[in-house]
Every structure is written in C-alpha cells, then in structure tokens.
Design an enzyme around this catalytic site. Structure first.
Site, PDB file in Angstrom:
ATOM      1  N   GLY A  13       0.832  -1.199   0.000  1.00 16.29           N
ATOM      2  CA  GLY A  13       0.000   0.000   0.000  1.00 16.29           C
ATOM      3  C   GLY A  13       0.861   1.240   0.000  1.00 16.29           C
ATOM      4  O   GLY A  13       1.981   1.242  -0.502  1.00 16.29           O
ATOM      5  N   ARG A  14       0.353   2.302   0.622  1.00 17.75           N
ATOM      6  CA  ARG A  14       1.052   3.582   0.583  1.00 17.75           C
ATOM      7  C   ARG A  14       2.418   3.529   1.249  1.00 17.75           C
ATOM      8  O   ARG A  14       3.411   4.011   0.694  1.00 17.75           O
ATOM      9  CB  ARG A  14       0.177   4.657   1.235  1.00 17.75           C
ATOM     10  N   ILE A  15       2.482   2.950   2.452  1.00 18.38           N
ATOM     11  CA  ILE A  15       3.761   2.912   3.167  1.00 18.38           C
ATOM     12  C   ILE A  15       4.650   1.801   2.620  1.00 18.38           C
ATOM     13  O   ILE A  15       5.861   1.997   2.438  1.00 18.38           O
ATOM     14  CB  ILE A  15       3.518   2.740   4.678  1.00 18.38           C
ATOM     15  N   ARG A  45      -2.416  -8.770  -1.504  1.00 22.81           N
ATOM     16  CA  ARG A  45      -3.584  -9.150  -2.294  1.00 22.81           C
ATOM     17  C   ARG A  45      -3.238  -9.056  -3.784  1.00 22.81           C
ATOM     18  O   ARG A  45      -2.340  -8.335  -4.175  1.00 22.81           O
ATOM     19  CB  ARG A  45      -4.764  -8.240  -1.966  1.00 22.81           C
ATOM     20  N   THR A  96       5.974  -2.127  11.949  1.00 23.85           N
ATOM     21  CA  THR A  96       5.617  -0.760  12.346  1.00 23.85           C
ATOM     22  C   THR A  96       4.151  -0.495  12.042  1.00 23.85           C
ATOM     23  O   THR A  96       3.711   0.655  12.075  1.00 23.85           O
ATOM     24  CB  THR A  96       6.493   0.279  11.618  1.00 23.85           C
ATOM     25  N   ARG A  99       0.734  -2.846  12.899  1.00 15.84           N
ATOM     26  CA  ARG A  99      -0.068  -3.157  14.067  1.00 15.84           C
ATOM     27  C   ARG A  99       0.347  -4.525  14.591  1.00 15.84           C
ATOM     28  O   ARG A  99       0.536  -5.463  13.819  1.00 15.84           O
ATOM     29  CB  ARG A  99      -1.574  -3.156  13.731  1.00 15.84           C
ATOM     30  N   GLU A 140      -0.999  -1.440  24.394  1.00 12.47           N
ATOM     31  CA  GLU A 140      -0.252  -0.188  24.488  1.00 12.47           C
ATOM     32  C   GLU A 140      -0.977   0.786  25.409  1.00 12.47           C
ATOM     33  O   GLU A 140      -2.204   0.753  25.492  1.00 12.47           O
ATOM     34  CB  GLU A 140      -0.090   0.433  23.090  1.00 12.47           C
ATOM     35  N   HIS A 186       5.947   2.926  19.620  1.00 11.30           N
ATOM     36  CA  HIS A 186       4.923   3.349  18.661  1.00 11.30           C
ATOM     37  C   HIS A 186       5.108   4.814  18.257  1.00 11.30           C
ATOM     38  O   HIS A 186       4.225   5.660  18.444  1.00 11.30           O
ATOM     39  CB  HIS A 186       3.511   3.130  19.200  1.00 11.30           C
TER      40      HIS A 186
END
Length: 333
Positions: free
Chosen positions: A153-155, A175, A234, A236, A265, A285
């Site tokens: 995805g984006r990251i 996917r 980084t 979840r 957390e 985090h």
C-alpha cells in the site's frame, strides 16, 4: 464548540501551525493516557467534539452513553478502537479522513531506521560503548539481500523504494490487486506466502488492521524464516498471531525483530518479553510521531471539526446520523 483532545503526551498539538484553525473554540488538551471510563466520563462530560490521536484510547459504548453532549469524534485513518454502531445509535458523527494516496513518510522512515538499527546492532553497540565496551558483535549488510514487503500500500510502496535504493532485491506479497501494482512498478512478487517468508532476509509488514488481516502472520509463517532474517512491524501488533513473535524469536526463526507496535499499548512494563531480548530493537509506537506528520494529520482532523461547526461535515464514517447530530449541535447545551 467545546473540544477535547486526548493523549497528547508531549503537549505538542498546541505548537502546530494548524492549531490556529481552532481559534474561537474552547479547547482542552489532556497529556496523560487514561482508559478508565469513569475518569474519561468525568473529563469529557461537557465535550461536544472529541479529538483522538490514532488508536491510543478505546471509545466504546459504555463511555459514549455517558457523554450526552458529544456530537462529533474527529480523527484520522482507521477506527477499530471506536464503537461505530454505538456512535450511530447515539447520533454521534465520526469523521475520519482516510487520506487516500498520501503515505505516512514518518512511518516509512522509521521503518527503515529500524531495519538499519537491527541489522547493524546500533542500539546494542551504543549501549555497550556507554558501558565502556568496544565492539560487541558483527552485524549484517543489506546490499544484495532480499527485502520482503508484506502489503503493498502507501507505506509499503515507499519502503520498497528505500530497499531498492540500498541495492536490495525487493519481493512483494499482498492481495492480487496490490501484487499487480507492484509488478507494474518493477518489483517481483513471491510465488506464494510460504516462499515469501522462507526466502526473504528482511520482512516488513505494511497492512491495515481489519478483521481479514488480524493474525494474518502465523507462527507457521515465522517458523519458515531464516535464522538470520529480520521481521519488522511498524503497522499493528495484531497482524501477527498473539504471542507468536516472542515464541518464534525464542526458537530462533527469525533471528531478529524490530517492532514499534505491541499487543497492549502503552507498554509500561520493563519486563515485557520483547524488551528483554537482545535480538530485538523496540521503539514506543513512534512511527507517525514527528512534528511534520502531526501537522499533516491534525490539519485534516481540525478541518473536519470546522466543517462540522459550519454545518458541512466531511469524511463522515456514519452519514446516517448527520441530520440528527447537526440538530443536536445547533441546539447547544
């Protein structure tokens, strides 16, 4: 509007340029972390608009039912910590920008920092030097190794570009639609999930946490990794089967981990198993925690509030409550 902002640990938000957009509103900022519903209900009794910093505080029905004046929750990104059904039942609008096409550069940069820190033993070498020791081990290089991106995805896309810049071979697992995008951008895709975990020297997780991705990385997946491999998370913690990473590290596959996210957390217990392992680099985090990223995120969060106050809500997750919530807001206390 009476606005409350939770969990601003370092009292940073009021220093952001975008904070000026809330001029004329009554803003209260809480810098501690509280999850106790009794304390939160007392603090938020008169709150009309609630600002959340990602998923730091869970907002569930028992609390929402004790906040009679709340008409808006404004935040950014995904919202597994918010009881949307309860918000809808109570005529509370949830506005949450999904920032399509905009990566978190801060999270991508931290990911790469953790990769380098782990393979070169930077935190351990620093601690040893401060203790009067000189060179405590031999690390590994990245050039020529295989970087696995799980979730393109984006990251993930940005981190893949960092790997390419460091001379790494990049392999993607995701996917089918995401794998097609990766191929179109010149990256190879693994032939399957098992081969992905078995062949990559570094595996970095980049998926949103939804029901379909919860526990998507299993103990069996981790057991396939090389004894020299590094697992980076980084995203979840719940993407990994509960407890599986600690057991995998104890078993030696993978041999290294770098994590910024945890099953519960904030982590206050210095005896947390990941913190006691010499082959793990841990951060609290901070993937999105930079002044620059905060400005980007809170500019959108505050824009959602000003839009609601103007009667034109944006980025609404539960639009079926709009009319009732606007009427409540207009009626005032």
């Amino acid at each position: 509007m009476k606005i409350a902002i939770l969990d601003d640990y370092h009292d940073t938000i009021r220093t952001l340029p975008c904070f000026g957009s809330l001029a004329g509103h009554d803003v209260t900022i809480w810098t501690d972390h509280v999850q106790d519903d009794d304390v939160l209900a007392a603090r938020l009794q008169d709150t009309e608009a609630l600002v959340l910093i990602r998923e730091r505080t869970k907002i569930r029905a028992p609390l929402l039912e004790r906040l009679p004046k709340l008409v808006l929750i404004s935040q950014r990104s995904v919202y597994p910590h918010i009881d949307i059904a309860a918000c809808t039942r109570l005529d509370i609008v949830v506005s949450s920008s999904q920032h399509p096409g905009v990566p978190s550069w801060a999270a991508a940069e931290l990911t790469w920092g953790l990769v380098l820190a782990a393979v070169r033993q930077i935190p351990q070498q620093m601690a040893a030097l401060k203790a009067g020791k000189w060179q405590i081990g031999v690390g590994h290089s990245l050039h020529g190794k295989t970087l696995g991106i799980y979730g393109y995805g984006r990251i993930g896309r940005v981190v893949a570009s960092y790997g390419r810049a460091f001379g790494m071979k990049v392999a993607v697992w995701a996917r089918e639609a995401a794998r097609a995008r990766a191929r179109a951008e010149g990256y190879e895709c693994a032939p399957g999930k098992a081969a992905f975990f078995a062949e990559c020297d570094v595996v970095s997780l980049h998926m949103r946490l939804v029901e379909a991705t919860r526990g998507i990385v299993t103990a069996a997946d981790l057991a396939l990794m090389k004894p020299t491999a590094l697992l980076v998370n980084t995203s979840r913690a719940a993407l990994i089967e509960p407890g599986a990473l600690v057991e995998a590290l104890r078993a030696g596959r993978p041999g290294l981990a770098a994590v910024d996210v945890y099953e519960e957390e904030p982590v206050r217990d210095a005896a947390h198993p990941l913190l006691s392992m010499e082959n793990v680099v841990c951060t609290p985090h901070i993937g999105y925690v930079s002044h620059d990223e905060y400005e980007v995120q809170f500019a959108e969060i505050f824009a959602q509030i000003t839009a609601f106050a103007a009667g034109t809500p944006i980025n609404v997750v539960n639009p079926e409550v709009l009319a009732a919530a606007i009427r409540r807001a207009a009626a005032g206390p």
